[in-house]
Design an enzyme around this catalytic site. Structure first.
Site, PDB file in Angstrom:
ATOM      1  N   PRO A   1       0.812  -1.194   0.000  1.00 34.55           N
ATOM      2  CA  PRO A   1       0.000   0.000   0.000  1.00 34.55           C
ATOM      3  C   PRO A   1       0.852   1.252   0.000  1.00 34.55           C
ATOM      4  O   PRO A   1       1.712   1.430   0.842  1.00 34.55           O
ATOM      5  CB  PRO A   1      -0.754  -0.112   1.317  1.00 34.55           C
ATOM      6  CG  PRO A   1       0.067  -1.055   2.151  1.00 34.55           C
ATOM      7  CD  PRO A   1       1.208  -1.532   1.366  1.00 34.55           C
ATOM      8  N   GLU A   2       0.571   2.123  -0.936  1.00 36.81           N
ATOM      9  CA  GLU A   2       1.175   3.443  -0.951  1.00 36.81           C
ATOM     10  C   GLU A   2       0.063   4.446  -0.649  1.00 36.81           C
ATOM     11  O   GLU A   2      -1.042   4.056  -0.290  1.00 36.81           O
ATOM     12  CB  GLU A   2       1.835   3.716  -2.301  1.00 36.81           C
ATOM     13  CG  GLU A   2       2.851   2.649  -2.681  1.00 36.81           C
ATOM     14  CD  GLU A   2       3.505   2.897  -4.022  1.00 36.81           C
ATOM     15  OE1 GLU A   2       3.649   4.066  -4.401  1.00 36.81           O
ATOM     16  OE2 GLU A   2       3.866   1.924  -4.693  1.00 36.81           O
TER      17      GLU A   2
END
Length: 286
Positions: free
Chosen positions: A2-3
């Site tokens: 996840p960014e």
DNA sequence: CATTTCACCTGGTGGC
DNA sequence: TGCCACCAGGTGAAAT
């Protein structure tokens, strides 16, 4: 996994569904890794607290917690503690019902007064869970992060340029440094460098003012569009409701080694930079 | 100090 | 089918 766009999507989903709910009890797995705060302190701190709001800062999901509900729906109660979730590479934060089967690698289950359950699942165990008591009389404990990087969605041209001034490292490595900019990871570093027409290996301090401004705008635009599409589901990312994102369909370079550039047809090249797979178009990026 | 490398983990994929 | 090498969204400690 996840960014910024994925974390933002998850935080919004959890906020929508858990705001105002009360944590009845917290269960944690016996693995030591995911717990920045010892699990018994987390369990004790979480029990009985009310979820006032949930938001993202950098790649962290921050649950603002209080011991009493706000006086009315329009007023906001002062948080007295925070539960901070970092998803690492494979972390998931899911709102589910207690009867749903518990996935492998489930490390935390928070049962809520509404009957729902918040689950943290993380196969690689690179994620981190932290519980913080806040004290607004002590400026060091008001919930600020230790070395917060700038938010790429709101940073202005001057401040952005200043981040890279005099730096010899590659611009891609600089983008990944969370103490400079918070929230950019491997996908969005590669994608925004493509849209800005800049090679990942260029020295950060050698970029012109024009290039830096192109990069700032490309980064903002790429992140905003990814948020609109619910993030990138490359292999296993899902939001708080278990739904996949769609931004992977818009990727121009990330994981497209050898495939033709969407703009000019040149095969996308992959190199190793800062230990990460790095993808770019040798013709569009200079 | 700035920068680079590596260890931390599991799981999926593709070659042989 | 098995075995093996390699790859994967992240970071923080250790080395340079």
């Amino acid at each position: 996994m996840p960014e910024l766009p994925e974390v933002e999507t998850i935080a919004r989903g959890v906020d929508e569904r858990l705001r105002g709910d009360r944590i009845v009890e917290a269960w944690f797995s016996s693995y030591p890794q995911p717990f920045k705060t010892p699990r018994d302190r987390q369990a004790k701190g979480l029990a009985g607290r009310i979820v006032l709001s949930v938001h993202r800062t950098g790649k962290h999901i921050v649950c603002e917690l209080g011991s009493a509900a706000p006086a009315s729906a329009s007023t906001t109660a002062q948080p007295d503690s925070q539960w901070i979730v970092h998803l690492g590479m494979t972390g998931r934060l899911l709102v589910s019902t207690p009867d749903e089967p518990v996935a492998a690698h489930t490390h935390a289950r928070l049962s809520l007064a509404s009957g729902r359950e918040l689950r943290f699942v993380d196969a690689r165990r690179f994620g981190r869970l932290e519980f913080r008591e806040l004290d607004f009389r002590d400026p060091a404990r008001t919930g600020a992060f230790d070395a917060p990087g700038a938010e790429p969605l709101s940073i202005g041209p001057e401040e952005f340029a200043a981040l890279f001034r005099g730096r010899k490292l590659a611009i891609k490595a600089a983008l990944l440094n969370q103490t400079l900019l918070a929230g950019v990871g491997n996908i969005y570093a590669d994608e925004s460098l493509f849209h800005a027409g800049i090679r990942p290996r260029r020295a950060a301090g050698r970029l012109t003012r024009t290039e830096l401004e192109r990069l700032r705008r490309a980064l903002r635009k790429t992140l905003q569009q990814a948020i609109r599409l619910g993030g990138s589901s490359v292999s296993d990312y899902v939001d708080a409701n278990g739904a996949r994102g769609f931004f992977q369909l818009e990727h121009c370079v990330y994981l497209r080694t050898g495939e033709p550039c969407r703009r000019c047809g040149t095969p996308i090249r992959r190199i190793l930079l800062a230990g990460r797979g790095t993808h770019f178009c040798p013709s569009c990026q200079r």
